[in-house]
Design an enzyme around this catalytic site. Structure first.
Site, short mmCIF file in Angstrom:
data_model
loop_
_atom_site.label_atom_id
_atom_site.label_comp_id
_atom_site.label_asym_id
_atom_site.label_seq_id
_atom_site.Cartn_x
_atom_site.Cartn_y
_atom_site.Cartn_z
N CYS A 32 -2.16 9.05 2.54
CA CYS A 32 -1.99 8.54 1.18
C CYS A 32 -3.24 8.83 0.34
O CYS A 32 -3.15 9.10 -0.84
CB CYS A 32 -1.71 7.05 1.22
SG CYS A 32 -2.90 6.13 2.19
N GLU A 49 0.88 -1.18 0.00
CA GLU A 49 0.00 0.00 0.00
C GLU A 49 0.91 1.21 0.00
O GLU A 49 1.49 1.57 1.02
CB GLU A 49 -0.87 0.02 1.28
CG GLU A 49 -1.77 -1.17 1.46
CD GLU A 49 -2.96 -1.16 0.53
OE1 GLU A 49 -3.04 -0.29 -0.36
OE2 GLU A 49 -3.82 -2.04 0.69
P1 NDP Z 1 8.37 5.26 4.44
O1 NDP Z 1 8.26 4.44 3.25
O2 NDP Z 1 9.59 6.04 4.65
O3 NDP Z 1 8.19 4.37 5.76
C1 NDP Z 1 7.21 3.39 5.88
C2 NDP Z 1 7.78 2.20 6.59
O4 NDP Z 1 8.71 1.54 5.73
C3 NDP Z 1 8.56 2.54 7.85
O5 NDP Z 1 8.36 1.54 8.80
C4 NDP Z 1 10.00 2.57 7.36
O6 NDP Z 1 10.92 2.34 8.38
C5 NDP Z 1 9.98 1.45 6.35
N1 NDP Z 1 10.98 1.56 5.31
C6 NDP Z 1 11.38 2.67 4.65
N2 NDP Z 1 12.29 2.35 3.71
C7 NDP Z 1 12.49 1.02 3.78
C8 NDP Z 1 13.34 0.11 3.09
N3 NDP Z 1 14.14 0.50 2.11
N4 NDP Z 1 13.30 -1.19 3.45
C9 NDP Z 1 12.48 -1.60 4.43
N5 NDP Z 1 11.66 -0.80 5.11
C10 NDP Z 1 11.65 0.51 4.80
O7 NDP Z 1 7.08 6.12 4.40
P2 NDP Z 1 6.59 7.22 5.40
O8 NDP Z 1 6.74 6.77 6.79
O9 NDP Z 1 7.25 8.49 5.02
O10 NDP Z 1 5.04 7.25 5.07
C11 NDP Z 1 4.53 8.04 4.10
C12 NDP Z 1 4.29 7.30 2.80
O11 NDP Z 1 3.43 6.19 3.00
C13 NDP Z 1 3.60 8.16 1.79
O12 NDP Z 1 4.15 7.98 0.50
C14 NDP Z 1 2.17 7.68 1.82
O13 NDP Z 1 1.42 7.97 0.72
C15 NDP Z 1 2.34 6.24 2.08
N6 NDP Z 1 1.14 5.71 2.67
C16 NDP Z 1 0.38 4.83 1.96
C17 NDP Z 1 -0.79 4.35 2.44
C18 NDP Z 1 -1.60 3.36 1.69
O14 NDP Z 1 -2.40 2.66 2.29
N7 NDP Z 1 -1.42 3.20 0.40
C19 NDP Z 1 -1.29 4.78 3.74
C20 NDP Z 1 -0.41 5.69 4.44
C21 NDP Z 1 0.76 6.12 3.90
P3 NDP Z 1 11.75 3.54 9.07
O15 NDP Z 1 10.74 4.45 9.69
O16 NDP Z 1 12.59 2.84 10.07
O17 NDP Z 1 12.52 4.21 7.97
#
Ligand code: NDP
Length: 452
Positions: A260, A226
């Protein structure tokens, strides 16, 4: 890991990351718990899940304040989020058994049917923006299906991550059925490559989605992604303009603009452009930006300084390339990651915001001359999460339903998640579905039984 209050920049708590030994032990416990948990009757699981709903409701105020202090949403928004988690728990407690009931199929065999069995330990990688809801919409169906869960939450909400584990423990789920891992994003690959972990669900950015789905693909493990969105909000001349403008204000600024499925691109027919934008901007202007713990605040700070930097860079790029600032656009002085509610129009394809997601309270307004132009512009994005279209014309409605490239189309309403309805996207917004009946089918073995 640190919790930093986005309203003040103050460090409110520090947590030790889990060591690799602790992570290994958590995976082992989740794997072992699966052995017996998978055989528990639905009624037993439903009892625990309903108890989790009770705990969430009872602790809503405390949990809400924790989320506000870690990621900046208003306390009332956080309270509503906690209560929505309870609704999802009750929904799957009631319906999981029916959704997963064996289904008979007529074939030449004496008997043929399909059963749905849990897969095992499922990893969730979740974002901070709805720190409870994102986790519970994974937890409720996944645990009701008989899987066990591991949660790697975003690094800026460790308090919420541990509170979720605590809620489920208090609800009575057996040891190992659900565990929070305090690990950074670099630790995800190792967990997902562990043979005892069978699948992954990620909500987050496109970059995280690409990285984690590549690992899942390499391991041949099922994944639900997502990811981001740049949802259109289309206003046609026959729309109820007052309601559309009022809803547009909420749809853009929900969760301080960091959702999102927030409406991000307002695509307005020329015949109603002036009337709609005037009402929309007046509504945005009336919002109070401020302390998320104050009762009269509508929009709190952004979750991190980086998010504010990113959104302001996008705004400056657009302005340098000719966009008009209709409202906001200036970074305020003082503590906290505050950003004003902002509206831009006169946008062109060379601007970064044309294709990038705007993850903050910045509305992009576009003028179009026809239904076809509206649909073409709505689809001119790499994302395909939600879409909202406003019209009272039945033929236009059919076109929107038929032609908008998105995981959902909401007519005369804003996009919202609902435990009863599937949720997810297409294109770079990801794949797979959460919620509804479709959501619980993602992490089960759909096993065919044929008796000759
Ligand atoms: P991130 O992608 O930075 O973080 C989301 C999660 O993924 C965190 O737990 C993060 O860990 C982890 N993560 C990030 N990079 C990696 C990687 N390379 N490998 C493994 N894990 C990783 O997103 P945000 O927290 O900034 O959230 C915002 C984004 O999420 C927006 O783009 C938004 O649109 C999307 N979103 C989508 C939704 C949907 O249902 N489609 C709902 C809500 C948000 P860590 O924090 O430790 O970096």
């Amino acid at each position: 890991m640190q919790s930093v209050n986005p309203a003040s920049g103050e460090v409110i708590a520090t947590y030790e990351d889990h060591t690799s030994e602790q992570v290994q032990a958590a995976i082992a416990r989740a794997h072992e718990a699966f052995g017996s948990y998978r055989r528990t009757p639905f009624a037993t699981r439903a009892g625990w899940m309903n108890a989790a709903a009770d705990v969430l409701e009872r602790r809503a105020d405390e949990l809400a304040r924790l989320a506000t202090r870690e990621m900046g949403k208003t306390v009332e928004a956080a309270r509503q989020e906690v209560l929505k988690c309870a609704v999802a728990c009750r929904f799957y407690a009631e319906h999981a058994e029916g959704f997963l009931a064996p289904k008979t199929v007529q074939t030449e065999a004496q008997e043929a049917y399909v059963v749905h069995q849990p897969l095992g330990v499922v990893l969730a990688v979740m974002p901070w923006n709805f720190p409870y809801w994102q986790a519970f919409r994974f937890i409720a169906p996944t645990l009701m299906a008989g899987n066990t869960g591991l949660l790697k939450h975003a690094s800026n909400v460790p308090g919420c991550a541990l509170a979720i584990e605590d809620v489920l423990r208090e609800a009575g789920f057996p040891e190992g059925v659900f565990t929070t891992l305090l690990i950074g994003s670099a630790g995800v690959e190792g967990v997902l490559k562990d043979d005892r972990v069978t699948a992954v669900s990620l909500t987050g950015s496109e970059g995280a989605g690409r990285a984690v789905s590549a690992t899942a693909g390499g391991q041949l493990k099922p994944a639900v992604m997502e990811l981001g969105g740049s949802d259109p909000f289309i206003v046609m001349p026959s729309a109820d303009l007052d309601l559309a403008a009022k809803t547009a204000v909420t749809a853009r600024t929900i969760n301080n603009g960091q959702s999102c499925i927030a409406a991000k691109r307002f695509i307005v027919h020329a015949d109603v452009y002036d009337a709609f934008t005037e009402a929309f901007i007046a509504g945005l202007k009336a919002l109070k930006v401020g302390d998320p713990e104050a009762d009269d605040t509508d929009v709190g700070p952004l979750a991190t300084p980086q998010i504010r930097e990113d959104i302001h860079r996008q705004l400056q790029d657009a302005v340098n390339k000719g966009a008009r600032v209709r409202l906001g656009g200036e970074v305020p002085e003082g503590d906290g990651n505050y950003y004003p509610v902002t509206a831009l129009d006169q946008l062109t394809p060379e601007m970064d915001v044309w294709l990038e997601e705007t993850f903050g309270p910045v509305a992009l307004i576009f003028r179009v001359g026809s239904l076809d132009e509206a649909i073409d512009l709505a689809n001119a994005t790499t994302f395909g999460l939600g879409s909202s279209a406003w019209t009272s014309d039945a033929a236009e409605r059919r076109r929107f339903v038929e032609d908008l490239e998105a995981g959902s189309v909401f007519i005369n309403a804003m996009v919202a998640s609902d435990p009863r309805l599937p949720f997810g996207g297409i294109k770079n917004s990801g794949f797979g579905r959460e919620l509804g009946e479709h959501g619980i089918l993602q992490f089960v073995n759909i096993k065919t039984v044929s008796v000759g």
